[in-house]
Write a protein that holds these residues in place. Structure first.
Motif, short mmCIF file in Angstrom:
data_model
loop_
_atom_site.label_atom_id
_atom_site.label_comp_id
_atom_site.label_asym_id
_atom_site.label_seq_id
_atom_site.Cartn_x
_atom_site.Cartn_y
_atom_site.Cartn_z
N ASP A 10 -16.35 27.88 23.53
CA ASP A 10 -15.81 29.22 23.32
C ASP A 10 -14.59 29.46 24.19
N GLU A 11 -14.67 29.00 25.45
CA GLU A 11 -13.56 29.22 26.37
C GLU A 11 -12.32 28.44 25.91
N THR A 12 -12.54 27.22 25.42
CA THR A 12 -11.42 26.41 24.96
C THR A 12 -10.74 27.05 23.77
N SER A 13 -11.54 27.55 22.83
CA SER A 13 -10.96 28.17 21.65
C SER A 13 -10.39 29.54 21.97
N ALA A 14 -10.92 30.18 23.04
CA ALA A 14 -10.46 31.52 23.36
C ALA A 14 -9.02 31.53 23.86
N GLY A 15 -8.71 30.56 24.76
CA GLY A 15 -7.38 30.55 25.32
C GLY A 15 -7.07 31.89 25.96
N THR A 16 -5.97 32.53 25.51
CA THR A 16 -5.63 33.84 26.03
C THR A 16 -5.70 34.88 24.92
N ASN A 17 -6.40 34.57 23.84
CA ASN A 17 -6.56 35.52 22.75
C ASN A 17 -7.58 36.58 23.15
N PRO A 18 -7.16 37.85 23.32
CA PRO A 18 -8.09 38.88 23.79
C PRO A 18 -9.27 39.09 22.87
N ARG A 19 -9.12 38.77 21.59
CA ARG A 19 -10.21 39.02 20.64
C ARG A 19 -11.34 38.00 20.76
N THR A 20 -11.07 36.89 21.40
CA THR A 20 -12.08 35.83 21.47
C THR A 20 -12.39 35.43 22.91
N LEU A 21 -12.25 36.33 23.84
CA LEU A 21 -12.59 36.02 25.22
C LEU A 21 -14.08 35.72 25.33
N PRO A 22 -14.47 34.73 26.14
CA PRO A 22 -15.90 34.44 26.34
C PRO A 22 -16.56 35.55 27.15
N ALA A 23 -17.88 35.58 27.09
CA ALA A 23 -18.63 36.63 27.78
C ALA A 23 -18.37 36.62 29.28
N THR A 24 -18.13 35.44 29.86
CA THR A 24 -17.89 35.38 31.30
C THR A 24 -16.60 36.11 31.68
N SER A 25 -15.61 36.10 30.81
CA SER A 25 -14.39 36.85 31.07
C SER A 25 -14.68 38.35 31.12
N TRP A 26 -15.48 38.78 30.16
CA TRP A 26 -15.84 40.20 30.15
C TRP A 26 -16.66 40.58 31.38
N ALA A 27 -17.48 39.66 31.87
CA ALA A 27 -18.26 39.95 33.07
C ALA A 27 -17.35 40.16 34.27
N VAL A 28 -16.34 39.30 34.43
CA VAL A 28 -15.40 39.44 35.54
C VAL A 28 -14.57 40.71 35.36
N PHE A 60 -16.56 29.88 42.75
CA PHE A 60 -15.22 30.41 42.99
C PHE A 60 -14.24 29.89 41.93
N SER A 61 -14.38 28.62 41.57
CA SER A 61 -13.45 28.06 40.59
C SER A 61 -13.59 28.76 39.24
N GLN A 62 -14.82 29.12 38.86
CA GLN A 62 -15.02 29.85 37.61
C GLN A 62 -14.38 31.23 37.66
N ILE A 63 -14.53 31.90 38.79
CA ILE A 63 -13.96 33.24 38.93
C ILE A 63 -12.44 33.19 38.82
N TYR A 64 -11.82 32.25 39.52
CA TYR A 64 -10.35 32.17 39.47
C TYR A 64 -9.86 31.74 38.10
N SER A 65 -10.63 30.91 37.42
CA SER A 65 -10.26 30.53 36.06
C SER A 65 -10.29 31.74 35.13
N GLU A 66 -11.31 32.58 35.29
CA GLU A 66 -11.40 33.79 34.45
C GLU A 66 -10.30 34.79 34.81
N LEU A 67 -9.99 34.92 36.08
CA LEU A 67 -8.93 35.84 36.49
C LEU A 67 -7.58 35.42 35.90
N LYS A 68 -7.34 34.12 35.90
CA LYS A 68 -6.10 33.61 35.31
C LYS A 68 -6.05 33.94 33.82
N ARG A 69 -7.18 33.78 33.15
CA ARG A 69 -7.25 34.08 31.72
C ARG A 69 -7.00 35.58 31.47
#
Length: 231
Positions: A10-28, A60-69
């Motif tokens: 999901d994360e790979t396909s999501a990229g920076t498309n706001p419509r397909t952000l993974p749930a972890t992005s929404w959690a952050v 921490f690496s997951q958090i910074y990855s989501e913040l970048k996204r």
């Protein structure tokens, strides 16, 4: 694991498309929605304080990855700030207006996935025919200790957050976590009783079977008295 593989996909396909952000992005983004400007370290602490009890304990690496996204999607912004301690500047993040609108829409309209239970102790108990009873008891005793530790942590976090008006609903989830781990602890105790009952029933059945068969005749003693004339 299957769900982790799906999440990665999901994360790979999501990229920076706001419509397909993974749930972890929404959690952050949800952590940022409380309005404070937070560093990655702060977000890690906040997630360990609340999200880990029911959803996610990120690295921490997951958090910074989501913040970048989130920054690429325009949902968060960041800046460097000087620290009072004189150490190097740190980057802090804040939710944008677009990010607040997006996470509000997601929280209100996105389908809610049912929880997926992956219970390690129960998987081990399911394979109880391959274990000794004491091994199964040890698994359940360890799970009891884990559940009680998590219950106490949730209880302490409820106390620490109850006076913060902005954290009223996260506090409710912490109360849920306290009740959940109380239930897990008590269910493990009930399973220990079930194992004792099962072993007792098997022992009784074995004794009954032995009594029905009767004692084996010792050939050295010869036939019982009067048996010589029996057909």
């Amino acid at each position: 694991m299957a769900d982790e593989t799906a999440e990665t996909a999901d994360e790979t396909s999501a990229g920076t498309n706001p419509r397909t952000l993974p749930a972890t992005s929404w959690a952050v983004l949800g952590l940022l929605s409380f309005g404070e400007e937070l560093s990655g370290y702060d977000l890690k602490k906040w997630s360990d304080w609340s999200l880990r009890f029911f959803y996610w304990s990120p690295s921490f690496s997951q958090i910074y990855s989501e913040l970048k996204r989130l920054e690429k999607a325009g949902y968060a912004s960041s800046r460097m700030v000087a620290q009072d301690t004189g150490t190097r500047d740190k980057r802090v993040y804040r939710i944008t207006g677009a990010g607040m609108a997006a996470v509000r829409t997601w929280a209100r309209e996105a389908p809610v996935d049912p929880p997926v239970l992956k219970h390690g102790p129960m998987l081990r108990l399911w394979l109880g025919h391959l274990l000794e009873p004491e091994q199964m008891r040890e698994v359940l005793h360890r799970h009891q200790e884990f559940a009680e530790d998590m219950r106490r942590r949730a209880e302490a976090d409820v106390e620490g957050a109850k006076d913060e008006a902005a954290w009223a609903y996260p506090t409710l989830t912490l109360k849920w976590a306290e009740r959940y781990y109380t239930s897990e602890r008590d269910l493990a105790a009930a399973m220990l009783e079930d194992i004792d009952a099962l072993e007792a029933a098997r022992a009784a059945a074995g004794s009954a079977a032995g009594a029905v068969e009767g004692p084996a005749e010792d050939p050295a003693e010869g036939p019982a008295e009067g048996s010589a004339n029996r057909p």
